[in-house]
Structures are given as structure tokens and as C-alpha cells.
Design an enzyme around this catalytic site. Sequence first.
Site, mmCIF file in Angstrom:
data_model
loop_
_atom_site.group_PDB
_atom_site.id
_atom_site.type_symbol
_atom_site.label_atom_id
_atom_site.label_comp_id
_atom_site.label_asym_id
_atom_site.label_seq_id
_atom_site.Cartn_x
_atom_site.Cartn_y
_atom_site.Cartn_z
ATOM 1 N N CYS A 78 0.817 -1.206 0.000
ATOM 2 C CA CYS A 78 0.000 0.000 0.000
ATOM 3 C C CYS A 78 0.863 1.274 0.000
ATOM 4 C CB CYS A 78 -0.995 -0.051 1.153
ATOM 5 S SG CYS A 78 -2.432 0.970 0.842
ATOM 6 N N HIS A 170 -3.591 -5.010 1.821
ATOM 7 C CA HIS A 170 -2.941 -5.590 3.003
ATOM 8 C C HIS A 170 -3.448 -7.008 3.224
ATOM 9 C CE1 HIS A 170 -1.565 -1.642 4.567
ATOM 10 N NE2 HIS A 170 -2.641 -1.209 3.954
ATOM 11 N N GLU A 172 -1.462 -8.676 5.925
ATOM 12 C CA GLU A 172 -0.784 -8.903 7.210
ATOM 13 C C GLU A 172 -1.696 -8.642 8.404
ATOM 14 O OE1 GLU A 172 -0.177 -6.494 5.101
ATOM 15 O OE2 GLU A 172 -0.279 -4.615 6.227
HETATM 16 N N1 GLN Z 1 -3.503 6.418 1.680
HETATM 17 C C1 GLN Z 1 -2.166 6.090 2.074
HETATM 18 C C2 GLN Z 1 -1.152 6.870 1.248
HETATM 19 O O1 GLN Z 1 -1.492 7.417 0.229
HETATM 20 C C3 GLN Z 1 -1.896 4.604 1.948
HETATM 21 C C4 GLN Z 1 -2.766 3.834 2.906
HETATM 22 C C5 GLN Z 1 -2.233 2.499 3.323
HETATM 23 O O2 GLN Z 1 -1.015 2.254 3.346
HETATM 24 N N2 GLN Z 1 -3.126 1.626 3.704
HETATM 25 O O3 GLN Z 1 -0.030 6.908 1.609
#
Ligand code: GLN
Length: 194
Positions: A78, A170, A172
Site C-alpha cells: 500500500c 494488506h 498482514e
Molecule cells: N492512503 C495512504 C497513502 O497514500 C496509503 C494507505 C495504506 O497504506 N493503507 O499513503
Amino acid sequence: MKIGVLSLQGDFSEHEQTLARLKVNAIEVRRKEHFDGINGLIIPGGESTVFSIMLKRQGLEVFLREKILGGLPVFGTCAGAIILSKKIVNEKNFSPLGVLGIHVKRNSYGRQVESFETNLKVRGLKHEVKGFFIRAPEIVKVDKGIEVLARLGNKPVLVKQENILASTFHTEIIGETAIHELFLMECEKQAAKI
Ligand code: GLN
């Protein structure tokens, strides 16, 4: 096998717990010397803007880029995927590391309340994996040569480019280990070369 988890911010402890379930030695990485002897690095989810500031503050930005270009296996989830990407299409305030040939759009599925979970088919895995999309980015473009290991609709959500694995979701947080196992296979492959 010793795996580093970048622990500047975000859900690093969930990644450590997932590695513990796999009986893999994990170390929290915050400074250059923590990279000594690691066979791979996980960049967790969190807030990519904050990661970017912290990486600079810790003097790790250039160092980390060089390590990855030098072949260190890395798994970004992410915000971690955003940090690795080549371009963030809706962000002017910071630049990503630029090591992974994908273009991403941050927060593409909406705000926190629009977060969702869904089952994903992953290339190379027999069972479906539950992915959690939490203010996730969308991969809007992939360069040639990037392997797309999972999609949501027609959008790539898990990609691999040589030593770099990145997911926009995710696993984890519920202790699912399958994607981490894919990453560890790459770490073992690289370790065997040394
Ligand atoms: N919205 C976050 C970003 O742009 C990422 C969110 C996440 O890691 N779950 O950095």
C-alpha cells in the site's frame, strides 16, 4: 533468513507478526546499520507522505534506492508500493523512490470509510487471498516487463519486477501469510546467489 521491516511509521508490527508466524527472524529497520545482513526488506502500509519525510530525515532515501537497485528484495504494501513507484499521478508534494515501473493514484477508492476487503486470485497460489484495501492507491499504468500477479477488476493490485514485489492491499492485518511466502521465496533466491 533475516528480514528487515522498515519501522519508521505505519503497520510494521503486523508485518513482524506475520513473519513470526512463518518463523522468520525479523528486525526493525530505522537506520543504515540495520540493513547489515538482511535478506529482504518490507515497507509497510501507512502514510506515504510521512514515509517520504522520515526517509529523508533519517538520511535513508538515496541509501534505500541504491540497496534496491543493487538487488535487495523488497516488498511494499500500500503506502510501501507508493513509495517504490515511478510516478504518483495525483501528488505534487513528494517524489517516490522511482525503482518500480508503475504509476499510481493515491487514495483512489475514496476515504477511510470506503475501505473494503475482497478475495483475490493470485498467480502461483492455489487458494484465494483476502485483500484489505485501506485508502488504497490504484495502479494506473505498468511498464513493460512487470509481472501482474493479481488484479481487481482489470486493475493490477499485486505486481513483481525482479527483486521488487508490491501490493496495493494488506494481508498482514489478519495474519494471512501467502503473499509474504511469495516474497520470502524471492529473498531465498537472492540469498542463494550471494
Ligand atoms: N492512503 C495512504 C497513502 O497514500 C496509503 C494507505 C495504506 O497504506 N493503507 O499513503
